[in-house]
Scaffold this active site. Structure first.
Site, short mmCIF file in Angstrom:
data_model
loop_
_atom_site.label_atom_id
_atom_site.label_comp_id
_atom_site.label_asym_id
_atom_site.label_seq_id
_atom_site.Cartn_x
_atom_site.Cartn_y
_atom_site.Cartn_z
N HIS A 18 3.16 -10.69 7.31
CA HIS A 18 2.91 -11.47 6.10
C HIS A 18 4.18 -11.62 5.30
CE1 HIS A 18 2.93 -7.84 3.64
NE2 HIS A 18 1.89 -7.33 4.29
N HIS A 21 6.48 -8.63 4.66
CA HIS A 21 7.30 -8.22 5.81
C HIS A 21 8.45 -9.22 6.00
CE1 HIS A 21 3.14 -6.83 7.35
NE2 HIS A 21 3.73 -5.78 6.81
N CYS A 126 -4.31 9.87 1.85
CA CYS A 126 -4.60 8.42 1.86
C CYS A 126 -4.18 7.89 3.22
CB CYS A 126 -3.86 7.69 0.75
SG CYS A 126 -3.98 5.90 0.94
N CYS A 129 -1.60 4.95 3.14
CA CYS A 129 -0.22 5.41 2.91
C CYS A 129 0.26 6.32 4.03
CB CYS A 129 -0.09 6.23 1.63
SG CYS A 129 -0.34 5.36 0.11
N CYS A 144 -6.22 6.60 -4.63
CA CYS A 144 -4.80 6.55 -4.28
C CYS A 144 -4.07 5.65 -5.28
CB CYS A 144 -4.65 5.98 -2.87
SG CYS A 144 -3.00 5.32 -2.54
N HIS A 147 -2.93 2.27 -3.24
CA HIS A 147 -3.95 1.38 -2.67
C HIS A 147 -5.22 1.31 -3.50
CE1 HIS A 147 -1.28 2.20 0.78
NE2 HIS A 147 -1.55 0.94 1.06
N LYS A 295 0.84 -6.44 -5.36
CA LYS A 295 1.60 -6.37 -4.12
C LYS A 295 0.76 -7.01 -3.02
CE LYS A 295 3.50 -3.04 -0.84
NZ LYS A 295 2.74 -2.30 0.13
N LYS A 298 -2.65 -6.08 3.08
CA LYS A 298 -3.95 -6.31 3.70
C LYS A 298 -5.06 -5.72 2.84
CE LYS A 298 -6.22 -6.01 8.12
NZ LYS A 298 -6.48 -5.15 9.24
N1 MSP Z 1 5.50 1.57 8.65
C1 MSP Z 1 5.98 1.88 7.35
C2 MSP Z 1 7.47 1.90 7.30
C3 MSP Z 1 8.13 2.86 8.22
S1 MSP Z 1 9.85 2.69 8.20
C4 MSP Z 1 10.43 4.04 9.00
C5 MSP Z 1 5.46 0.82 6.38
N2 MSP Z 1 5.08 -0.33 6.93
S2 MSP Z 1 4.52 -1.58 6.12
O1 MSP Z 1 4.31 -2.60 7.09
O2 MSP Z 1 3.39 -1.19 5.33
O3 MSP Z 1 5.57 -2.00 5.09
C6 MSP Z 1 6.93 -2.05 5.44
C7 MSP Z 1 7.73 -2.56 4.28
O4 MSP Z 1 7.31 -3.85 3.93
C8 MSP Z 1 7.65 -1.67 3.06
O5 MSP Z 1 8.94 -1.32 2.66
C9 MSP Z 1 7.04 -2.53 2.02
O6 MSP Z 1 7.61 -2.37 0.75
C10 MSP Z 1 7.38 -3.92 2.54
N3 MSP Z 1 6.41 -4.80 2.00
C11 MSP Z 1 5.11 -4.85 2.30
N4 MSP Z 1 4.52 -5.69 1.41
C12 MSP Z 1 5.44 -6.12 0.51
C13 MSP Z 1 5.46 -7.07 -0.48
N5 MSP Z 1 4.39 -7.67 -0.90
N6 MSP Z 1 6.66 -7.39 -1.02
C14 MSP Z 1 7.84 -6.88 -0.53
N7 MSP Z 1 7.84 -5.99 0.41
C15 MSP Z 1 6.63 -5.40 0.77
O7 MSP Z 1 5.45 1.07 5.19
#
Ligand code: MSP
Length: 502
Positions: A18, A21, A126, A129, A144, A147, A295, A298
């Site tokens: 999304h 990411h 959680c 998390c 949490c 979340h 934020k 999902k």
């Molecule tokens: N799997 C762990 C990271 C492990 S790294 C050794 C994780 N994954 S995640 O898919 O949930 O998120 C990864 C990153 O994407 C996080 O740093 C998170 O901040 C970023 N983002 C997820 N949603 C976001 C936004 N809406 N805006 C900006 N970045 C965000 O955490």
């Protein structure tokens, strides 16, 4: 040639890619492209985080084995990055053998150092998390804090990493390495976490089988964060005795979101210290992209699929918006109106208009062949300022600043044309001089803008009749004023960024 190694977080495969990411991945891509222009030997790593309870539950819900489930989602990330023109040099999956080898090696080193010990854990967890919380950390209703969902009560035998022993060492190290976490206020957050006191964290689970078994006790699998963080080493060959992982390590920048500061800036350096591995050279922490103030995730249901937006503004339009709109480190608000507004103003009206105008006037007044610039052009100073501003912006991992500086030259060149109005003059030396200057500025702009808008930059490069590819150019030598010698046919082509009705 110096090496430049930069990473994104590895993304959980319980959700499809999304905007959140895509945000970090585009920042990492643009930074990598900038460093390739500097002539660095770049390694840009991204990948997927595939173990742990969260993934196990998602696989169960989908009625698949965890491995089969991961095998269907991981390629969606790789495909999304291809579509967004992401030039990652490697894509790591935590289910790969090379990653198992690295995790086993790191665990064993920390265990041998005496920093991993067996204990019993009882408390709140959680799953979203993949993190334990104390009662004080939970919201008043016991939810949490991230979340806003109920947490589970867990009680089990776990191995613990003795993080509490590392407080002084970490504070001393950060004190000796000022500015390693960018931007500074995010570094202060990390220091605040360390000063606030460090609790040991559990590095294993017995209640779960979807993970990497501990090398010395196969009843336990490694905790997903210990497993995940190690990916940054796995990709360097750590854990493979035939490879010298220090050819790539230490990493130059870990790009992360602000929600994972604790794991990356507290747990990870302590794990590396314990294992006798050098610490990262830098971290660059981004804020969140918010949709309606939340934020995007999902669990909150406000997921925007980045690939849908490409259909509206194109790949470069989307990349540019993500990089230019928000100051990296701070939260940004995503809105469709904002996306279209930036596209129309910065891309259609500024860059697109400049490229079209230059080609039109060269076509009408210079027989379609680009004249040479003046060495004492009034635009030379604006170009030097843009180069300096872009360089310092990318250096600080501040893409919006770098692009602001670059767009400063676009605006200066458009203003220069408006002042001189070459379209109103008769063909001749004066028009040639003005158009030569504008072409030279556009050549430099094309190089500076290429990390953000690579396809468009390449197209402009070709239309200007320049040789090679924009990616072959080097900074600073190729962005010095006077690199354009004239004499090449200039092609107009179709509009780069047709205006979008808003
Ligand atoms: N799997 C762990 C990271 C492990 S790294 C050794 C994780 N994954 S995640 O898919 O949930 O998120 C990864 C990153 O994407 C996080 O740093 C998170 O901040 C970023 N983002 C997820 N949603 C976001 C936004 N809406 N805006 C900006 N970045 C965000 O955490």
């Amino acid at each position: 040639m110096s090496g430049f190694y930069v990473t994104t977080p590895i993304y959980y495969v319980n959700a499809e890619p999304h905007l959140g990411h895509a945000y970090t991945t585009i920042v990492g891509d643009a930074l990598s492209r900038w460093h390739r222009l500097l002539g660095d030997d770049v390694m840009y790593l991204t990948g997927t985080d595939e173990h742990g309870l969260k993934i196990r539950q998602a696989a169960d819900a989908a009625g698949q084995t965890p491995q089969a489930f991961c095998d269907t989602i991981a390629p969606k990330f790789a495909d999304a990055w291809t579509r967004l023109n992401i030039t990652n040099d490697d894509f790591i999956r935590t289910t790969e053998p090379r990653h198992y080898a690295a995790v086993e090696e790191l665990l064993q080193r920390c265990y041998d150092a005496g920093d991993i010990e067996l204990d019993t854990y009882s408390g709140k967890y959680c799953v979203a998390c993949e993190e334990y919380f104390t009662d004080e950390e939970l919201l008043e209703d016991g939810l949490c804090p991230i979340h806003k969902r109920p947490v589970d009560h867990f009680e089990e035998e776990n191995y613990f990493f003795r993080l509490s022993r590392f407080q002084d060492r970490l504070l001393k190290w950060y004190d000796e390495h000022p500015g390693v976490i960018k931007p500074e206020f995010r570094g202060n957050e990390a220091l605040g976490l360390i000063r606030g006191g460090l609790r040991d964290f559990s590095v294993s689970r017995t209640s779960l089988d979807w993970g990497i078994p501990l090398p010395w006790d196969e009843r336990h699998v490694a905790y997903v964060w210990f497993d995940a963080l190690t990916n940054y080493l796995s990709a360097t060959g750590f854990g493979d005795p035939s490879v010298d992982y220090t050819n790539r390590w230490p990493v130059d920048y870990h790009l992360i979101g602000k929600d994972i500061i604790r794991h990356h800036c507290v747990y990870w350096p302590a794990m590396l210290m314990s294992a006798g591995v050098d610490l990262p050279k830098g971290w660059a922490v981004g804020g969140w992209l918010l949709v309606d103030g939340e934020k995007m995730a999902k669990s909150t249901g406000n997921v925007v699929n980045p690939l849908d937006l490409i259909d509206v503004v194109g790949v470069d339009g989307f990349r540019y918006y993500v990089l230019a709109e928000t100051s990296y480190g701070s939260d940004g608000d995503f809105s469709f109106e904002g996306l279209v507004g930036r596209y129309n103003s910065d891309l259609a009206n500024n860059l697109g208009n400049l490229a079209a105008r230059v080609a039109t006037v060269v076509g009408k007044k210079c027989d379609g062949v680009g004249p040479a610039p003046r060495s004492d052009s009034p635009l030379a100073e604006a170009a030097a300022n843009a180069v300096a501003g872009a360089t310092s912006g990318w250096d600080a991992v501040a893409p919006s600043r770098a692009l602001d500086a670059t767009w400063g030259l676009i605006k200066a060149t458009n203003a220069y044309l408006e002042t001189n109005e070459p379209w109103k003059s008769e063909p001749g030396a004066e028009v040639n001089a003005v158009m030569g200057d504008a072409l030279e500025a556009l050549r430099i702009i094309t190089i500076l803008a290429s990390p953000a808008v690579p396809q468009t930059s390449e197209l402009i490069w070709q239309r200007l009749g320049l040789s090679g590819s924009v990616t072959d150019q080097r900074i600073p030598s190729d962005v010095e004023w006077g690199g354009y010698t004239g004499g090449a046919p200039v092609e107009k082509g179709t509009p780069l960024f047709p205006r979008i009705a808003s």
